[in-house]
Design a protein around this motif. Structure first.
Motif, PDB file in Angstrom:
ATOM      1  N   ILE A 104       0.828  -1.207   0.000  1.00 33.99           N
ATOM      2  CA  ILE A 104       0.000   0.000   0.000  1.00 33.99           C
ATOM      3  C   ILE A 104       0.860   1.254   0.000  1.00 33.99           C
ATOM      4  O   ILE A 104       0.665   2.172  -0.795  1.00 33.99           O
ATOM      5  CB  ILE A 104      -0.945  -0.001   1.213  1.00 33.99           C
ATOM      6  CG1 ILE A 104      -1.974  -1.115   1.090  1.00 33.99           C
ATOM      7  CG2 ILE A 104      -1.650   1.347   1.354  1.00 33.99           C
ATOM      8  CD1 ILE A 104      -2.855  -1.271   2.311  1.00 33.99           C
ATOM      9  N   PHE A 105       1.848   1.283   0.869  1.00 37.45           N
ATOM     10  CA  PHE A 105       2.643   2.496   1.000  1.00 37.45           C
ATOM     11  C   PHE A 105       3.781   2.577  -0.010  1.00 37.45           C
ATOM     12  O   PHE A 105       4.506   3.570  -0.035  1.00 37.45           O
ATOM     13  CB  PHE A 105       3.138   2.641   2.436  1.00 37.45           C
ATOM     14  CG  PHE A 105       2.028   2.958   3.401  1.00 37.45           C
ATOM     15  CD1 PHE A 105       1.564   4.254   3.524  1.00 37.45           C
ATOM     16  CD2 PHE A 105       1.417   1.968   4.147  1.00 37.45           C
ATOM     17  CE1 PHE A 105       0.523   4.556   4.392  1.00 37.45           C
ATOM     18  CE2 PHE A 105       0.378   2.257   5.013  1.00 37.45           C
ATOM     19  CZ  PHE A 105      -0.072   3.555   5.135  1.00 37.45           C
ATOM     20  N   SER A 106       3.930   1.558  -0.826  1.00 35.11           N
ATOM     21  CA  SER A 106       4.810   1.683  -1.984  1.00 35.11           C
ATOM     22  C   SER A 106       4.119   2.532  -3.045  1.00 35.11           C
ATOM     23  O   SER A 106       4.769   3.294  -3.765  1.00 35.11           O
ATOM     24  CB  SER A 106       5.145   0.300  -2.562  1.00 35.11           C
ATOM     25  OG  SER A 106       5.967  -0.419  -1.681  1.00 35.11           O
ATOM     26  N   ARG A 107       2.814   2.365  -3.155  1.00 40.06           N
ATOM     27  CA  ARG A 107       2.078   3.210  -4.096  1.00 40.06           C
ATOM     28  C   ARG A 107       1.816   4.583  -3.493  1.00 40.06           C
ATOM     29  O   ARG A 107       2.088   5.610  -4.115  1.00 40.06           O
ATOM     30  CB  ARG A 107       0.745   2.553  -4.460  1.00 40.06           C
ATOM     31  CG  ARG A 107      -0.091   3.454  -5.354  1.00 40.06           C
ATOM     32  CD  ARG A 107      -1.458   2.887  -5.678  1.00 40.06           C
ATOM     33  NE  ARG A 107      -2.254   3.876  -6.382  1.00 40.06           N
ATOM     34  CZ  ARG A 107      -3.537   3.758  -6.667  1.00 40.06           C
ATOM     35  NH1 ARG A 107      -4.188   2.656  -6.308  1.00 40.06           N
ATOM     36  NH2 ARG A 107      -4.176   4.713  -7.310  1.00 40.06           N
ATOM     37  N   PHE A 108       1.261   4.629  -2.306  1.00 40.77           N
ATOM     38  CA  PHE A 108       0.948   5.909  -1.653  1.00 40.77           C
ATOM     39  C   PHE A 108       2.138   6.289  -0.762  1.00 40.77           C
ATOM     40  O   PHE A 108       2.096   6.142   0.454  1.00 40.77           O
ATOM     41  CB  PHE A 108      -0.336   5.783  -0.835  1.00 40.77           C
ATOM     42  CG  PHE A 108      -1.525   5.332  -1.635  1.00 40.77           C
ATOM     43  CD1 PHE A 108      -2.111   6.165  -2.563  1.00 40.77           C
ATOM     44  CD2 PHE A 108      -2.043   4.058  -1.471  1.00 40.77           C
ATOM     45  CE1 PHE A 108      -3.202   5.755  -3.312  1.00 40.77           C
ATOM     46  CE2 PHE A 108      -3.137   3.635  -2.210  1.00 40.77           C
ATOM     47  CZ  PHE A 108      -3.717   4.482  -3.142  1.00 40.77           C
ATOM     48  N   ASP A 109       3.186   6.780  -1.397  1.00 43.52           N
ATOM     49  CA  ASP A 109       4.429   7.026  -0.658  1.00 43.52           C
ATOM     50  C   ASP A 109       4.577   8.474  -0.208  1.00 43.52           C
ATOM     51  O   ASP A 109       5.646   8.861   0.281  1.00 43.52           O
ATOM     52  CB  ASP A 109       5.635   6.623  -1.511  1.00 43.52           C
ATOM     53  CG  ASP A 109       5.672   7.334  -2.859  1.00 43.52           C
ATOM     54  OD1 ASP A 109       4.762   8.148  -3.122  1.00 43.52           O
ATOM     55  OD2 ASP A 109       6.590   7.068  -3.648  1.00 43.52           O
ATOM     56  N   SER A 110       3.521   9.285  -0.384  1.00 47.42           N
ATOM     57  CA  SER A 110       3.596  10.690   0.029  1.00 47.42           C
ATOM     58  C   SER A 110       2.537  11.033   1.073  1.00 47.42           C
ATOM     59  O   SER A 110       2.207  12.205   1.262  1.00 47.42           O
ATOM     60  CB  SER A 110       3.427  11.603  -1.193  1.00 47.42           C
ATOM     61  OG  SER A 110       4.430  11.362  -2.152  1.00 47.42           O
ATOM     62  N   VAL A 111       2.001  10.018   1.726  1.00 49.61           N
ATOM     63  CA  VAL A 111       0.929  10.240   2.690  1.00 49.61           C
ATOM     64  C   VAL A 111       1.436  11.030   3.896  1.00 49.61           C
ATOM     65  O   VAL A 111       2.450  10.674   4.509  1.00 49.61           O
ATOM     66  CB  VAL A 111       0.327   8.896   3.155  1.00 49.61           C
ATOM     67  CG1 VAL A 111      -0.654   9.108   4.298  1.00 49.61           C
ATOM     68  CG2 VAL A 111      -0.372   8.204   1.987  1.00 49.61           C
ATOM     69  N   THR A 112       0.734  12.100   4.228  1.00 53.25           N
ATOM     70  CA  THR A 112       1.052  12.884   5.426  1.00 53.25           C
ATOM     71  C   THR A 112      -0.094  12.884   6.434  1.00 53.25           C
ATOM     72  O   THR A 112       0.113  13.266   7.588  1.00 53.25           O
ATOM     73  CB  THR A 112       1.381  14.344   5.051  1.00 53.25           C
ATOM     74  OG1 THR A 112       0.251  14.930   4.369  1.00 53.25           O
ATOM     75  CG2 THR A 112       2.600  14.415   4.136  1.00 53.25           C
ATOM     76  N   LYS A 113      -1.291  12.471   5.994  1.00 51.57           N
ATOM     77  CA  LYS A 113      -2.457  12.454   6.878  1.00 51.57           C
ATOM     78  C   LYS A 113      -3.097  11.077   6.786  1.00 51.57           C
ATOM     79  O   LYS A 113      -3.577  10.675   5.724  1.00 51.57           O
ATOM     80  CB  LYS A 113      -3.457  13.540   6.454  1.00 51.57           C
ATOM     81  CG  LYS A 113      -2.847  14.936   6.450  1.00 51.57           C
ATOM     82  CD  LYS A 113      -3.748  15.952   5.782  1.00 51.57           C
ATOM     83  CE  LYS A 113      -3.039  17.295   5.660  1.00 51.57           C
ATOM     84  NZ  LYS A 113      -3.881  18.300   4.970  1.00 51.57           N
ATOM     85  N   LEU A 114      -3.110  10.367   7.897  1.00 51.56           N
ATOM     86  CA  LEU A 114      -3.521   8.968   7.896  1.00 51.56           C
ATOM     87  C   LEU A 114      -4.567   8.697   8.975  1.00 51.56           C
ATOM     88  O   LEU A 114      -4.429   9.142  10.120  1.00 51.56           O
ATOM     89  CB  LEU A 114      -2.301   8.072   8.129  1.00 51.56           C
ATOM     90  CG  LEU A 114      -2.544   6.563   8.205  1.00 51.56           C
ATOM     91  CD1 LEU A 114      -3.069   6.023   6.873  1.00 51.56           C
ATOM     92  CD2 LEU A 114      -1.267   5.847   8.614  1.00 51.56           C
ATOM     93  N   ALA A 115      -5.617   7.946   8.601  1.00 52.67           N
ATOM     94  CA  ALA A 115      -6.625   7.497   9.556  1.00 52.67           C
ATOM     95  C   ALA A 115      -6.629   5.976   9.585  1.00 52.67           C
ATOM     96  O   ALA A 115      -6.687   5.326   8.540  1.00 52.67           O
ATOM     97  CB  ALA A 115      -8.010   8.024   9.172  1.00 52.67           C
ATOM     98  N   LEU A 116      -6.554   5.402  10.770  1.00 52.67           N
ATOM     99  CA  LEU A 116      -6.595   3.958  10.972  1.00 52.67           C
ATOM    100  C   LEU A 116      -7.790   3.645  11.859  1.00 52.67           C
ATOM    101  O   LEU A 116      -7.789   3.958  13.058  1.00 52.67           O
ATOM    102  CB  LEU A 116      -5.293   3.465  11.620  1.00 52.67           C
ATOM    103  CG  LEU A 116      -4.014   3.709  10.815  1.00 52.67           C
ATOM    104  CD1 LEU A 116      -2.786   3.350  11.648  1.00 52.67           C
ATOM    105  CD2 LEU A 116      -4.030   2.904   9.522  1.00 52.67           C
ATOM    106  N   LYS A 117      -8.821   3.039  11.274  1.00 47.82           N
ATOM    107  CA  LYS A 117     -10.071   2.790  11.995  1.00 47.82           C
ATOM    108  C   LYS A 117     -10.401   1.309  11.940  1.00 47.82           C
ATOM    109  O   LYS A 117     -10.338   0.696  10.880  1.00 47.82           O
ATOM    110  CB  LYS A 117     -11.220   3.588  11.366  1.00 47.82           C
ATOM    111  CG  LYS A 117     -10.952   5.070  11.242  1.00 47.82           C
ATOM    112  CD  LYS A 117     -12.097   5.753  10.517  1.00 47.82           C
ATOM    113  CE  LYS A 117     -11.818   7.224  10.277  1.00 47.82           C
ATOM    114  NZ  LYS A 117     -12.921   7.887   9.541  1.00 47.82           N
ATOM    115  N   CYS A 118     -10.780   0.767  13.079  1.00 49.05           N
ATOM    116  CA  CYS A 118     -11.125  -0.647  13.157  1.00 49.05           C
ATOM    117  C   CYS A 118     -12.520  -0.802  13.739  1.00 49.05           C
ATOM    118  O   CYS A 118     -12.904  -0.076  14.660  1.00 49.05           O
ATOM    119  CB  CYS A 118     -10.109  -1.407  14.010  1.00 49.05           C
ATOM    120  SG  CYS A 118     -10.419  -3.185  14.102  1.00 49.05           S
ATOM    121  N   ASP A 119     -13.257  -1.750  13.202  1.00 50.37           N
ATOM    122  CA  ASP A 119     -14.561  -2.078  13.763  1.00 50.37           C
ATOM    123  C   ASP A 119     -14.373  -2.660  15.160  1.00 50.37           C
ATOM    124  O   ASP A 119     -13.450  -3.444  15.401  1.00 50.37           O
ATOM    125  CB  ASP A 119     -15.279  -3.089  12.860  1.00 50.37           C
ATOM    126  CG  ASP A 119     -16.713  -3.320  13.300  1.00 50.37           C
ATOM    127  OD1 ASP A 119     -16.905  -4.099  14.259  1.00 50.37           O
ATOM    128  OD2 ASP A 119     -17.613  -2.729  12.699  1.00 50.37           O
TER     129      ASP A 119
END
Length: 535
Positions: A103-118
């Motif tokens: 995932i982060f090989s493609r989106f390698d410029s992410v500066t704002k991240l949300a991690l949500k779990c049920d």
């Protein structure tokens, strides 16, 4: 326009081929024998003349869904779209760890991240968070929801790898004070911190103090929600010398003494929200020492009375926005509001819920607060036609008016037609004596520019707390990305608690008129004589 049939057919084939999950698509893209490019059918690719930087700029104007569709056009667009995407939201289930590198090989410029779990699923653990931190060292915003498998050790490793973090929002997580202190001790640029239901903090006197660490010099916004031991954040609040906004929602314990220390040590506070908090006039007296205070929300704090409000009004003369939910205790009334009118001439927004003002205080507010543009009166037994007529005649600057569950009638609505020359929007909810005819008549008067919103009365509790409509959490600024892994869903999912559980805690609050109204009224900030600092 001007496209040949073969070009359209090629594009349709290409999009159909790319409809598989993200990871499988990325693997197949590398196989040039299988990829059907839109521009392999003989048409010239006019976009090839657009530099990558310009193409990325165009993508920024698209919605998340449109960006996803655009990435299916060709390999170059897929690459540019991934490299230019700065916001990402992922379903943080435990299976995510296996695909983090891809995932982060493609989106390698992410500066704002949300991690949500049920809440019913196993969340990511320390391993996944550390992998993400190694791939996203430029991360500035992080939102964690129901990541119950994260520990203090994982948060410490993350903080050491992402020292440029500026905003952190965590809710229903299981790490504790050590993990929070690790963030505060490593992220010297941290500006906003929002914590909700942090389960790993020890109860009682054994609770480890939190903060301020190196973040004490940069923190400007602190929001604490539903913490049984929120007072262990006291050292952090007191040590944040640049703090501008403090929000405390449903945190147990007596906060009067802490507010006294905060007022002595923190001199830059301009915004304070207190909801369902054990705070009395003593705490309000402490708040009154914040002489540059501009925004104050007092929501369901039954120990606060007219005396405390008077003290605040006399010392906080720059007050621009005041929200009071009196919970129908009648401890805040005309006396406190008249003090506000007398000492706070810059008042622009006033929300009164479960408070019973009369013409005496409303006339003073209209006469002295010449910049009053937004007014909401909800669940007030004393606000009838005379009070509405007073508002119409005296509130010259009023632009937005909201009336809910008040004994006003068509006669009061008619008064609005000849008053409030700057009025642009009226909302009337659950006022049984107001008919649709008066609303239609108001719309058809010479002031046709006034937008009138009238609903049909319903047998419902008039409680209309607007407290949750404050500084948006960090997650509202994070757009979702459609990223699905073969066999693993990466799309963000709901993490809401059951209604029965919230009811047991007494925390259930429905969507209400005032909260929705004032979230939309923010657009009128530009017309105010002075504007508050946004998130």
């Amino acid at each position: 326009m001007g496209q040949s049939a073969s070009t359209v057919a090629g594009a349709q084939n290409r999009i159909k081929f790319r409809s598989s999950p993200v990871i499988s698509s990325m693997k197949e893209i590398d196989d040039s024998d299988d990829v059907i490019d839109v521009f392999d059918v003989g048409e010239f690719d006019y976009s090839s003349n657009i530099p990558d930087e310009c193409l990325a700029c165009i993508f920024h104007f698209l919605s998340s869904g449109d960006r996803k569709s655009s990435s299916l056009v060709c390999r170059r667009w897929l690459r540019v779209e991934g490299q230019s995407r700065h916001r990402l939201s992922l379903n943080a289930q435990s299976e995510l760890v296996a695909v983090v590198p891809v995932i982060f090989s493609r989106f390698d410029s992410v500066t704002k991240l949300a991690l949500k779990c049920d809440r019913r699923s196993a969340s990511i653990g320390d391993e996944a968070l550390v992998l993400i931190s190694l791939r996203c060292r430029n991360l500035t915003r992080l939102k964690l929801r129901s990541c119950r498998e994260l520990t203090d050790a994982g948060m410490e490793s993350f903080a050491k790898n992402c020292k440029g973090l500026k905003k952190l929002s965590c809710g229903s997580c299981a790490f504790g004070a050590k993990g929070m202190n690790a963030v505060l001790n490593n992220c010297s640029a941290l500006e906003e911190l929002s914590v909700k239901r942090l389960r790993g903090i020890t109860d009682g006197a054994a609770a480890e103090p939190i903060g301020p660490g190196v973040a004490g010099g940069s923190l400007r916004v602190i929001c604490l929600k539903e913490l049984y031991n929120g007072q262990c954040f006291g050292p952090l609040i007191i040590g944040s010398k640049s703090l501008r906004t403090l929000k405390l929602f449903r945190c147990s314990g007596d906060w009067d003494k802490i507010l006294e220390v905060i007022a002595e040590q923190v001199s830059e506070l301009v915004e304070i929200h207190l909801e369902r908090l054990q705070v009395s006039d003593t705490g309000l007296a402490a708040i009154s020492k914040c002489s540059i205070l501009e925004i104050l929300h007092l929501v369901k704090t039954p120990e606060c009375t007219n005396n405390g409000l008077k003290t605040v009004a006399e010392n906080c003369k720059l007050l621009r926005k005041l929200h009071i939910d009196g919970w129908k205790t009648n401890r805040i009334s005309d006396d406190g509001l008249i003090a506000v009118a007398k000492h706070c001439p810059n008042l622009q927004e006033l929300v009164l819920i479960g408070v019973n003002p009369t013409c005496a205080s409303l006339e003073k507010l209209a006469t002295n607060c010449l910049n009053l543009e937004r007014l909401a009166l909800c669940g007030s037994e004393t606000v009838g036609d005379p009070e509405l007529s007073c508002i119409a005649a005296k509130c010259i600057a009023l632009r937005k008016l909201c009336i809910k569950s008040c004994p006003v009638s068509d006669q009061g609505m008619e008064a609005l037609a000849s008053g409030c020359p700057n009025l642009v929007k009226v909302k009337v909810k659950k006022c049984r004596l107001v008919t649709s005819g008066s609303a239609d008549w108001l719309r058809t008067t010479t002031r046709g520019s006034v937008a009138v919103n009238l609903d049909t009365p319903e047998p419902e509790n008039p409680d209309a707390s607007a407290s949750d409509g404050g500084v948006p959490e960090v997650g509202n600024e994070i757009r979702q990305v459609a990223g699905q892994v073969r066999g693993v869903s990466i799309a963000s999912s709901s993490t809401g608690r059951s209604n029965s559980f919230k009811a047991r805690l007494g925390l259930t609050t429905g969507r209400n008129l005032v909260a929705c109204t004032f979230r939309r009224w923010s657009s009128f900030g530009g017309s105010s004589s002075s504007s508050s600092r946004n998130n």
